[in-house]
Enzyme design. Sequence first.
Site, PDB file in Angstrom:
ATOM      1  N   GLU A  15       0.828  -1.314   0.174  1.00  0.00           N
ATOM      2  CA  GLU A  15       0.039  -0.027  -0.087  1.00  0.00           C
ATOM      3  C   GLU A  15       0.883   1.078   0.031  1.00  0.00           C
ATOM      4  O   GLU A  15       0.569   2.221   0.513  1.00  0.00           O
ATOM      5  CB  GLU A  15      -0.889   0.109   1.189  1.00  0.00           C
ATOM      6  CG  GLU A  15      -0.096  -0.158   2.600  1.00  0.00           C
ATOM      7  CD  GLU A  15      -1.087  -0.444   3.677  1.00  0.00           C
ATOM      8  OE1 GLU A  15      -1.119   0.299   4.587  1.00  0.00           O
ATOM      9  OE2 GLU A  15      -1.685  -1.617   3.788  1.00  0.00           O
ATOM     10  N   ILE A 160      -2.089   5.263  -3.931  1.00  0.00           N
ATOM     11  CA  ILE A 160      -1.689   5.898  -2.500  1.00  0.00           C
ATOM     12  C   ILE A 160      -2.107   4.989  -1.613  1.00  0.00           C
ATOM     13  O   ILE A 160      -2.409   3.770  -1.695  1.00  0.00           O
ATOM     14  CB  ILE A 160      -3.014   7.067  -2.518  1.00  0.00           C
ATOM     15  CG1 ILE A 160      -4.407   6.628  -3.120  1.00  0.00           C
ATOM     16  CG2 ILE A 160      -2.808   8.270  -3.557  1.00  0.00           C
ATOM     17  CD1 ILE A 160      -5.543   7.418  -3.155  1.00  0.00           C
ATOM     18  N   ASP A 161      -2.177   5.225  -0.306  1.00  0.00           N
ATOM     19  CA  ASP A 161      -1.995   4.323   1.036  1.00  0.00           C
ATOM     20  C   ASP A 161      -3.599   3.896   1.073  1.00  0.00           C
ATOM     21  O   ASP A 161      -4.577   4.594   0.543  1.00  0.00           O
ATOM     22  CB  ASP A 161      -1.791   5.238   2.160  1.00  0.00           C
ATOM     23  CG  ASP A 161      -0.481   5.377   2.104  1.00  0.00           C
ATOM     24  OD1 ASP A 161       0.671   4.689   1.513  1.00  0.00           O
ATOM     25  OD2 ASP A 161       0.119   6.074   3.059  1.00  0.00           O
ATOM     26  N   LYS A 162      -3.481   2.557   1.627  1.00  0.00           N
ATOM     27  CA  LYS A 162      -4.790   1.963   1.813  1.00  0.00           C
ATOM     28  C   LYS A 162      -5.837   2.927   2.586  1.00  0.00           C
ATOM     29  O   LYS A 162      -6.808   3.207   2.316  1.00  0.00           O
ATOM     30  CB  LYS A 162      -4.503   0.686   2.856  1.00  0.00           C
ATOM     31  CG  LYS A 162      -5.622   0.272   3.391  1.00  0.00           C
ATOM     32  CD  LYS A 162      -5.416  -0.900   4.183  1.00  0.00           C
ATOM     33  CE  LYS A 162      -6.868  -1.430   4.760  1.00  0.00           C
ATOM     34  NZ  LYS A 162      -6.447  -2.657   5.787  1.00  0.00           N
ATOM     35  N   ARG A 263       3.233  12.060   5.108  1.00  0.00           N
ATOM     36  CA  ARG A 263       3.093  11.560   6.518  1.00  0.00           C
ATOM     37  C   ARG A 263       4.423  11.694   7.239  1.00  0.00           C
ATOM     38  O   ARG A 263       4.541  12.082   8.377  1.00  0.00           O
ATOM     39  CB  ARG A 263       2.654   9.993   6.541  1.00  0.00           C
ATOM     40  CG  ARG A 263       1.293  10.014   5.938  1.00  0.00           C
ATOM     41  CD  ARG A 263       0.914   8.783   5.435  1.00  0.00           C
ATOM     42  NE  ARG A 263       0.705   7.647   6.841  1.00  0.00           N
ATOM     43  CZ  ARG A 263       0.563   6.455   6.685  1.00  0.00           C
ATOM     44  NH1 ARG A 263       0.416   5.728   5.653  1.00  0.00           N
ATOM     45  NH2 ARG A 263       0.536   5.772   7.703  1.00  0.00           N
TER      46      ARG A 263
END
Length: 352
Positions: A15, A160-162, A263
């Site tokens: 992810e 893109i991240d989960k 992040r």
Amino acid sequence: MVEEKNTDFDDELDESEEGVMYEHYKLEVDPGQKMLRVDKYLVNRIDNASRSRIQAAADAGSILVNGQSVKSNYKVKPGDEVAIVMDFPRRELKIIPEDIPLNIVYEDDQLIVINKPPGLVVHPGHGNYSGTLVNALAYYYKDLEMFKSADPRPGLVHRIDKNTSGLMVIAKTETAKTKLSLQFFEKTTKRQYIALVWGNLKEPTGTVEGNIGRSHSNRQVFTVYPDGEYGKTAVTHYKVLEELGYVNLVQCQLETGRTHQIRVHMKYIGHPLFNDDTYGGDHILRGTTFSKYKQFVNNCFKILPRQALHAKTLGFVHPTTGEEMLFDSELPNDMSEVVEKWRGYISNRNIE
């Protein structure tokens, strides 16, 4: 001899954020090399590189000799520096079509733009072999050849991240995939994210720079290596949109696309994303000690059980028409509700 093999795609995480799924090879032609077509030269020099993949790269203008784009019939000579950007070779993995709803923002015969909900893994891997975006695409495009294959990442040109929501573009043809991925590789796409972060940033606008790589102590997370001795160059531009007491609503513009970039960069400058359990934002990092405040924050965590990050804007050049495409999306319900709660909290505090 292959001098450099570099990629923004990280296979170890299923992810990873904003990874560009292309390999960058750079080769210097040997002194004794006879003149040879560049496509034949590359097929001979790069493992698992088929003639069709090399041709697709040439058609997309992604074969460079001495810094200039060349056609597949260019003949290399000793001393030439050859660079290529290519799609990853396919892996054998059974993709099960699944009827998972897609929030389609735009679609034509070359591509589709979707608004990915939080919680949806982009592609299969590491325990997520079903219920992913790729499984949904395999069902939606059951008649398209690209999505019938065993490729676990058909049409994907970025991720893109989960637990990040927002806009993604997916290619429907090999030509579109090659040309779109080249734009991500060359950083010509436009991507803006909205994040809710802990604390008040010192400056209303700014830029965070610092190489990003895996943590030496925990391979599941990433960290900033400011001296550049490790990791890959990463640049994030930010702008404070709204100060909400102990949190700020921030717009982030990506100049590069590293795994977990926003992040990691926000944590690096002391402002982790709200409820980011990987990078320390799932604790009360700013505010009072009053139990009423703690309850308010915990309620917000329950409403938004993920990092507060949304891919709001996505822009790129259409792979066949050359048209500038720009898409925008609203904040998802969980994130917008938490922002409204913070607005209400600040309003009530000011009255008191």
